[in-house]
Design a protein around this motif. Structure first.
Motif, mmCIF file in Angstrom:
data_model
loop_
_atom_site.group_PDB
_atom_site.id
_atom_site.type_symbol
_atom_site.label_atom_id
_atom_site.label_comp_id
_atom_site.label_asym_id
_atom_site.label_seq_id
_atom_site.Cartn_x
_atom_site.Cartn_y
_atom_site.Cartn_z
ATOM 1 N N ALA A 177 -9.689 -2.547 12.300
ATOM 2 C CA ALA A 177 -8.907 -1.350 11.960
ATOM 3 C C ALA A 177 -7.766 -1.683 11.000
ATOM 4 N N HIS A 178 -7.131 -2.831 11.193
ATOM 5 C CA HIS A 178 -5.955 -3.149 10.370
ATOM 6 C C HIS A 178 -6.349 -3.352 8.908
ATOM 7 N N ARG A 179 -7.570 -3.846 8.683
ATOM 8 C CA ARG A 179 -7.991 -4.068 7.286
ATOM 9 C C ARG A 179 -8.246 -2.736 6.586
ATOM 10 N N VAL A 180 -8.822 -1.774 7.326
ATOM 11 C CA VAL A 180 -9.052 -0.451 6.739
ATOM 12 C C VAL A 180 -7.713 0.205 6.406
ATOM 13 N N ALA A 181 -6.770 0.079 7.338
ATOM 14 C CA ALA A 181 -5.441 0.667 7.118
ATOM 15 C C ALA A 181 -4.761 0.026 5.911
ATOM 16 N N ALA A 182 -4.879 -1.296 5.799
ATOM 17 C CA ALA A 182 -4.225 -2.005 4.685
ATOM 18 C C ALA A 182 -4.850 -1.609 3.363
ATOM 19 N N LEU A 183 -6.183 -1.466 3.353
ATOM 20 C CA LEU A 183 -6.848 -1.103 2.099
ATOM 21 C C LEU A 183 -6.447 0.316 1.675
ATOM 22 N N ALA A 184 -6.388 1.227 2.648
ATOM 23 C CA ALA A 184 -6.007 2.605 2.330
ATOM 24 C C ALA A 184 -4.594 2.650 1.742
ATOM 25 N N ALA A 185 -3.668 1.945 2.384
ATOM 26 C CA ALA A 185 -2.277 1.948 1.906
ATOM 27 C C ALA A 185 -2.177 1.301 0.525
ATOM 28 N N THR A 186 -2.931 0.223 0.333
ATOM 29 C CA THR A 186 -2.841 -0.514 -0.928
ATOM 30 C C THR A 186 -3.427 0.286 -2.093
ATOM 31 N N LEU A 187 -4.592 0.899 -1.878
ATOM 32 C CA LEU A 187 -5.197 1.672 -2.973
ATOM 33 C C LEU A 187 -4.393 2.937 -3.257
#
Lengths: 326, 399
Positions: A177-187
């Motif tokens: 879950a944390h990787r999906v959240a990080a990718l969303a915030a980063t993009l």
């Protein structure tokens, strides 16, 4: 320092050439530009850019997604790119069948609100990736028969819907879950940087042309310094954004480091885009406040983006990363 | 044969293990300034003895003749150690490179080796009471003597470490009949020469790191001109470019860090107050951006590029951050920040930081000048109409 190479410049030029669009494309809650989306997918493969080739994608990575997100933000393009790229990559990582998503024929979206409210692109998406960061679980929900209420949005370039998820078929998928959240915030930060950069360019050009008191208004310090502050905000935020992109692209980045960098990038870019797009209206004066000009469209997107994908605990977590005890 | 980067790193690490001074362990710049400068001289001499001074300087003046990647390696190895950059930025970071670029063979061999060993500390005699932001408006004059030398008369101000310096690079007007940027010359000045009077100025913090310098018919020889007569503005520009490079390598920030404020909040139990948590988060985001931006600029510098006007962004960020963090410190410390027991060794730190912060918005070019630089040189905005271009200096309005 920058994560981008010459090849990324070529990708950037291709995307920019294709999405160069006029503001009439800003949808008024009628859906994104489907023709342009098809061309972006058919000619550049943007929907499957980071999806592995064996799953029907182009096999590139996060850095390439970052380039496209910046260009989508620059053009202030109404596009499902951000949501379907994040959700598609999560589904691909979980080993789901993502062929149609990689071709852009099926639209996936991503949300962090468990009750199905305020789902971005929820008005057009076919499948939802629902992320529970606290519970560290990710679910996939088919949206075919789900009742939805398309919302009236301040941001005219990204739709939202309330989804009634009661009784919708859902199942858990295996992806951090944390990787999906990080990718969303980063993009999202990439989109914001692209938008902020474009606003600064148009504002600078306008201040150089517009003459009052016998001089271009940009020669007055009051205006020049306002633009200089916009530049400072942009470049400081860009440093945080590029750092987050580099870390998100590296699969070896630890969870807390990735979380800290992506939250920092989101916070920095949300503030920068908000301030820059707001001051962009000011630099343009009266014309910037009308529908004749697209300054307000960037400002609308900035304000809505600043609360997109926000789990509500940024201040608490960022303070913890600064070393403050809980 | 050139030493490999790995061997060089080992040598640096070995030196620091024996002679390095951990950050914070050196005599305080603020409370024991003379001891700080003395410790800096000892440190620099040890570096020179170990063959680690002047990494990118040519071998014939005592340097190592290595590429910028070795300077980067040195910077990485010395993280956590005191570098005494406040004492040496001007001499080693600014005066040295200008003498290397514009000095005669004699000037280079005479001045650079003792500069590198800190046998001689240098300062910069540029700003004047009437020429701060508008440096080219300086009125200190150098009048030719009969024997080819010059007599210098005028007043300089804000001269950092002048009272600890042996020599200076000085700007003086040699032809008031030319336009303001065109009649200026750069000189080497012996700070012990007759007619030089240094008077420390007390700053808002109470420290006295900078000075007024009075020049009363100070005699310099024909060999003391740096570059060509009347072309000092070019030399000054080169010096200021090197200042940007030096500050990109070793940024000068506030003595009050976010880490220190967070540690205070943890000690005093102000950790659950949502106002404090939000303010710490905001300061953290600002600090991360400033740090990552500084890294971007330093990366440019270390591969040999001039950071140019973008360095102004780093300066503005450092000023903003210092103001934000010191304000947060006052918020967290409460009444203890403004009144403390004289027996408490850390007592005045928060007040000191709050008083220090405004200096970062003025020193080395005010925030307003930085914004103008960014607007004109980065964004390409039209310049302000100028009343002083192409007018002989003596006909300009001053005051």
């Amino acid at each position: 320092m920058t994560p981008y190479t010459d090849e990324h410049d070529q990708l950037r030029a291709s995307v920019r050439g294709l999405v160069r669009t006029d503001r009439s494309r800003a949808r008024e809650n009628t859906g994104h530009d489907v023709t342009l989306w098809r061309r972006m997918c058919d000619e550049l493969g943007v929907a499957g850019l980071a999806i592995p080739e064996v799953q029907g994608g182009a096999g590139f990575g996060v850095v390439e997604l970052a380039v496209v997100a910046e260009e989508v933000g620059r053009a202030n393009l109404p596009s499902p790119f951000l949501t379907t790229a994040v959700a598609g990559l999560a589904l691909a990582a979980a080993g789901e069948d993502v062929g149609a998503i990689a071709r852009g024929e099926r639209l996936a979206t991503v949300s962090f609100s468990p009750d199905g409210r305020h789902v971005p692109d929820g008005d057009v998406a076919d499948v939802l990736v629902l992320v529970d960061v606290t519970g560290a679980s990710v679910e996939v929900v088919e949206l075919g028969g789900v009742p939805r209420t398309a919302l009236t949005t301040m941001d005219l370039t990204r739709g939202q819907a309330h989804l009634d998820l009661r009784g919708a078929p859902r199942r858990e998928i295996d992806v951090p879950a944390h990787r999906v959240a990080a990718l969303a915030a980063t993009l999202l930060a990439c989109e914001q940087i692209g938008g902020a950069e474009r606003v600064l360019e148009t504002s600078t050009a306008y201040a150089s042309q517009r003459v009052q008191f016998g001089r271009p208004v940009g020669s007055f310090q009051a205006v020049k310094h306002l633009l200089a502050d916009m530049l400072v905000d942009l470049e400081l935020a860009r440093s945080a954004q590029q750092h987050a992109v580099a870390l998100a692209a590296d699969t070896g980045t630890s969870a807390p480091v990735l979380d800290a960098a992506s939250r920092t990038a989101r916070a920095a870019c949300s503030r920068a885009f908000t301030r820059i797009s707001s001051d962009g209206i000011r630099v343009h004066g009266g014309i910037g406040y009308t529908w004749e000009h697209d300054a307000h469209l960037y400002f609308r997107r900035a304000r809505a983006s600043a609360v997109l994908f926000t789990p509500g605990d940024d201040a608490d977590r960022l303070a913890a990363y600064a070393g403050l005890a809980s | 044969m050139t030493e490999t980067l790995a061997d060089f790193r080992r040598r640096v690490a070995d030196f620091l293990a024996h002679h390095g001074c951990p950050a914070g362990a050196a005599p305080s710049r603020s409370r024991r300034p003379a001891d700080h400068v003395a410790a800096a001289r000892v440190h620099q001499r040890a570096l020179a003895d170990a063959g680690l001074a002047g990494i990118t300087w040519p071998v014939e003046v005592g340097g190592l003749g290595l590429g910028p990647e070795y300077r980067q390696a040195f910077a990485e190895e010395s993280a956590g150690f005191e570098t005494f950059s406040a004492v040496f930025t001007i001499g080693l970071g600014m005066c040295g490179p200008v003498l290397l670029a514009l000095g005669t063979a004699d000037q280079r061999s005479r001045y650079l080796p003792p500069l590198l060993r800190a046998d001689e500390v240098w300062c910069q005699l540029f700003s004047e009471p009437g020429a701060g932001s508008d440096l080219a408006g300086l009125t200190t004059t150098a009048v030719p003597d009969d024997d080819g030398g010059w007599r210098i008369r005028g007043q300089k101000v804000w001269t950092t470490y002048a009272h600890h310096s042996d020599r200076a690079l000085l700007l003086a007007r040699t032809d008031p009949g030319k336009a303001k940027h065109r009649g200026i010359t750069m000189f080497v000045l012996d700070m012990t020469a007759p007619g030089v009077t240094v008077r420390p100025l007390r700053q808002a913090t109470g420290d006295a790191e900078f000075n007024e310098v009075f020049l009363d018919d100070v005699r310099v020889g024909p060999d003391d001109v740096v570059g060509a007569v009347d072309e000092g503005w070019r030399a000054a520009t080169l010096m200021l470019m090197n200042e940007r490079v030096a500050l990109a390598d070793n940024p000068i920030g506030s003595p009050v860090t976010l880490d220190a404020v967070v540690a205070l909040a943890n000690r005093t139990g102000r950790t659950t107050d949502p106002v404090v948590r939000k303010a710490v988060a905001d300061a953290y985001v600002a600090q991360q951006q400033a740090e990552l931006f500084a890294r971007r600029i330093a990366g440019e510098v270390r591969v040999g590029r001039d950071p140019g006007a973008l360095a102004s962004i780093g300066k503005l960020a450092a000023g903003r951050l210092a103001t934000q963090v010191s304000a947060l410190a006052l918020e967290v410390a409460g009444p203890d920040a403004v009144a403390w027991d004289p027996a408490d060794p850390d007592g005045g730190l928060w007040a000191y930081g709050e008083l220090y912060a405004p200096s970062l918005s003025i020193a080395g070019g005010t925030e307003q000048i930085q914004r103008t630089v960014l607007g004109e040189r980065v964004l390409g905005l039209p310049r302000e109409p100028q009343a002083d271009r192409d007018v002989p200096f003596r006909e300009l309005r001053r005051g």
